[in-house]
Design a protein around this motif. Structure first.
Motif, mmCIF file in Angstrom:
data_model
loop_
_atom_site.group_PDB
_atom_site.id
_atom_site.type_symbol
_atom_site.label_atom_id
_atom_site.label_comp_id
_atom_site.label_asym_id
_atom_site.label_seq_id
_atom_site.Cartn_x
_atom_site.Cartn_y
_atom_site.Cartn_z
ATOM 1 N N VAL B 79 39.159 -19.196 15.947
ATOM 2 C CA VAL B 79 38.882 -20.583 15.570
ATOM 3 C C VAL B 79 39.149 -21.540 16.732
ATOM 4 O O VAL B 79 38.376 -22.456 16.986
ATOM 5 N N THR B 214 31.594 -27.144 10.214
ATOM 6 C CA THR B 214 32.102 -26.601 8.948
ATOM 7 C C THR B 214 31.643 -25.165 8.737
ATOM 8 O O THR B 214 32.447 -24.276 8.462
ATOM 9 N N THR B 217 33.201 -22.747 11.372
ATOM 10 C CA THR B 217 34.624 -22.535 11.146
ATOM 11 C C THR B 217 34.819 -21.650 9.924
ATOM 12 O O THR B 217 35.634 -20.729 9.928
ATOM 13 N N ILE B 221 36.626 -18.115 10.027
ATOM 14 C CA ILE B 221 37.852 -17.846 9.273
ATOM 15 C C ILE B 221 37.636 -16.666 8.324
ATOM 16 O O ILE B 221 38.431 -15.711 8.311
ATOM 17 N N THR B 278 40.263 -20.792 3.171
ATOM 18 C CA THR B 278 38.903 -21.315 3.349
ATOM 19 C C THR B 278 38.719 -22.616 2.567
ATOM 20 O O THR B 278 38.028 -23.521 3.016
ATOM 21 N N GLN B 281 40.245 -25.363 4.594
ATOM 22 C CA GLN B 281 39.394 -25.660 5.750
ATOM 23 C C GLN B 281 38.180 -26.465 5.333
ATOM 24 O O GLN B 281 37.833 -27.466 5.955
ATOM 25 N N THR B 285 37.225 -30.160 6.799
ATOM 26 C CA THR B 285 36.065 -30.444 7.654
ATOM 27 C C THR B 285 34.961 -31.180 6.900
ATOM 28 O O THR B 285 34.260 -31.986 7.481
#
Lengths: 274, 292
Positions: B79, B214, B217, B221, B278, B281, B285
């Protein structure tokens, strides 16, 4: 102006050099596939003579045609089913508000986080129970199911970006809704279809664990399990293994080269409206 | 017209095939795994119900802690280093170069190579009598020679290097899609206002391609957390447990140690971890995305 063009030229040269360095692991395999057997493991030098014998060995191998056929059939039918089923589902979800279809959407994308290892044995038991084990059909259904989550996200996002006036106009003309989807909407989804195909074709074509676990008859093997078998059989003579690896990769390179623009467009729409 | 009953029926009919297939081959196997996680099943004999014993045992399992450390290390590198690398590569590939299509394909190539081929070719480079050590010797760095995949200190970095090599081009292609959606007029007017190249990237390009940040990432992940195949094929988790990831450990519990109930319990906790990370995240984002 000239200064800009010159610096772009230099940038281009640097990028091409970087790409070559980047591709060393692939070039290794490519070069080794043309080397005489005695030099195959000497990675530092170019072939002393270029040989096609390893390719000849592959083409003369009875199992090669069968495994190529299996790989092509499994990959293309899986992609066909994914595109058909998820474009329909994505259309239904994209043309609905909150409620039932929102729930369906979350169910379908939940697979993004399910770790594969925890489903292997239940799938094996299920496939044995419905006598699909060791069939190409099972592989097609598994790949389709596996591709559903991400493809649903892409299609749903893309459908939301298409104004519904299209369908309304078609309804005025007296065109049935199912026919409207297949004749008007589906062609508009082409970029999303490109994205779905590109994000899945490599995964399915290259999958090794699936066929290793679920297909055990010699006639059912794919290109990847054939490479694996070669590795087991030919512990010293690796030339044909490299040749087969190159043959298995080339169709994918060509495919990507020709569809990359469509692929990019589909991603754009899907990500922005997703 | 849209809410008419016949259209509703059609929509139900349209989601059924995907839902059925997904239900049979993903959800059902997953749910039966969930049930097995409360048993002591070994994959062969009939399972006995053991309640939460598997889950309690997991919290005292040292191997899990080590595997979690390895997994998070991979995640952090992918990441924090891999993702920016992809973006930089995409910005370069977006320049008006003549060989753009070719360059894109070349950098994307690792993403379309199969695991079989990758393990063969990287094994070739990293093994003791491989290409990397041959080059080091050629330039007189004999002291730097290592058995790259066979040493505790270098095995995991070597696996991560391969993952970066595999993933950077793929990420760059996704970012390229984003860069092509940034309107040219914005860039040009900023240029006229005297914004430098880096300022334009920071203030215009990055906010506008946030959805792609987004996606990348998220894929980074989810991919790092689920990582299993590369270490499985290249090092089988070794040397020792240096490259054993959570995904690989669960696989080993199930198929090597044949403690299937325990492995599925680990799989469930693992899934909760993936879901939490997730979700966090995505919520972070997503909030930074701007409307065009």
């Amino acid at each position: 102006m000239r200064k800009i063009r010159l610096s772009l030229g230099i940038a281009e040269l640097v990028m091409l050099l970087a790409a070559c360095l980047f591709l060393v692991p692939f070039l290794n395999v490519l070069l080794a596939s043309f080397k005489p057997s005695s030099e195959v493991f000497d990675a530092l030098h170019f072939p002393s003579s270029w040989e096609f014998a390893h390719y000849g060995a592959i083409l003369g191998e009875g199992r090669f045609a069968q495994s190529l056929f299996n790989t092509v059939v499994i990959t293309s039918l899986s992609l066909g089913l994914v595109v058909l089923f998820t474009s329909m589902a994505g259309y239904a979800i994209g043309r609905s508000g909150r409620g039932l279809f929102q729930i369906v959407f979350f169910i379908l994308i939940s697979g993004m986080i399910i770790p594969l290892q925890s489903t292997i044995i239940p799938i094996f038991k299920l496939a044995t129970a419905i006598s699909l084990i060791n069939t190409r059909t099972l592989m097609i259904l598994l790949y389709t199911a596996g591709a559903i989550p991400f493809a649903t996200i892409i299609y749903t996002g893309f459908v939301k970006g298409i104004p519904s006036e299209m369908e309304e106009a078609a309804a005025m003309e007296g065109c049935g809704k199912t026919r409207t989807f297949f004749t008007i909407i589906f062609p508009l989804l082409l970029p999303a279809t490109g994205t779905v195909i590109v994000t899945n074709v490599f995964t399915i074509w290259n999958d090794f664990f699936g066929p290793l676990i679920y297909l055990y008859s010699p006639g059912k093997q794919t290109l990847m399990t054939l490479i694996y078998q070669f590795k087991q059989e030919r512990t010293t003579d690796w030339g044909p293994i490299f040749a087969l690896s190159v043959i298995a990769t080339i169709p994918l390179i060509l495919l990507f080269f020709f569809v990359q623009d469509k692929f990019l467009k589909g991603l754009t729409a899907g990500a922005v409206k997703g | 017209m849209r809410s008419s009953r016949s259209f509703y029926r059609l929509k139900v009919f349209f989601v059924l095939p995907a839902l059925l297939l997904y239900g049979i081959f993903t959800l059902y196997p997953f749910l039966s795994s969930l049930l097995y996680s409360f048993t002591n099943w070994d994959g062969l004999q009939s399972p006995d119900y053991v309640g939460l014993a598997n889950y309690q045992a997991l919290f005292h399992d040292k191997a899990i802690v080590q595997a979690a450390k390895n997994t998070l290390y991979v995640l952090a590198v992918m990441v924090l280093i891999g993702n920016p690398l992809s973006l930089i590569l995409a910005l370069l590939l977006n320049l008006p170069l003549r060989s753009r299509g070719l360059l894109r394909t070349l950098f994307f190539l690792p993403a379309l190579m199969s695991l079989m081929v990758i393990s063969i070719s990287w094994g070739f480079i990293l093994q003791y009598d491989g290409l990397l050590n041959a080059i080091l010797t050629l330039f007189g760095f004999e002291n730097g020679i290592q058995d790259w995949l066979g040493t505790m200190d270098y095995a995991l970095p070597a696996v991560i290097l391969i993952l970066l090599w595999q993933g950077t081009g793929f990420g760059a292609v996704i970012y390229l899609a984003g860069l092509q959606s940034v309107p040219r007029e914005l860039q040009e007017s900023a240029q006229i206002d005297g914004a430098t190249g880096l300022q334009r990237i920071y203030h215009i390009t990055i906010p506008l391609i946030m959805p792609f940040i987004t996606i990348n990432t998220f894929l980074g992940i989810a991919g790092s957390l689920k990582l299993f195949d590369v270490p499985f094929v290249l090092t089988n988790g070794g040397p020792g447990t240096a490259t054993t990831t959570l995904g690989l450990l669960i696989y080993k519990y199930a198929f090597v140690h044949e403690s299937y109930g325990y492995a599925t319990a680990a799989g469930m906790l693992f899934m909760v971890l993936i879901a939490v990370v997730t979700f966090l995240q995505l919520s972070i984002t997503r909030r930074r995305e701007v409307e065009m």
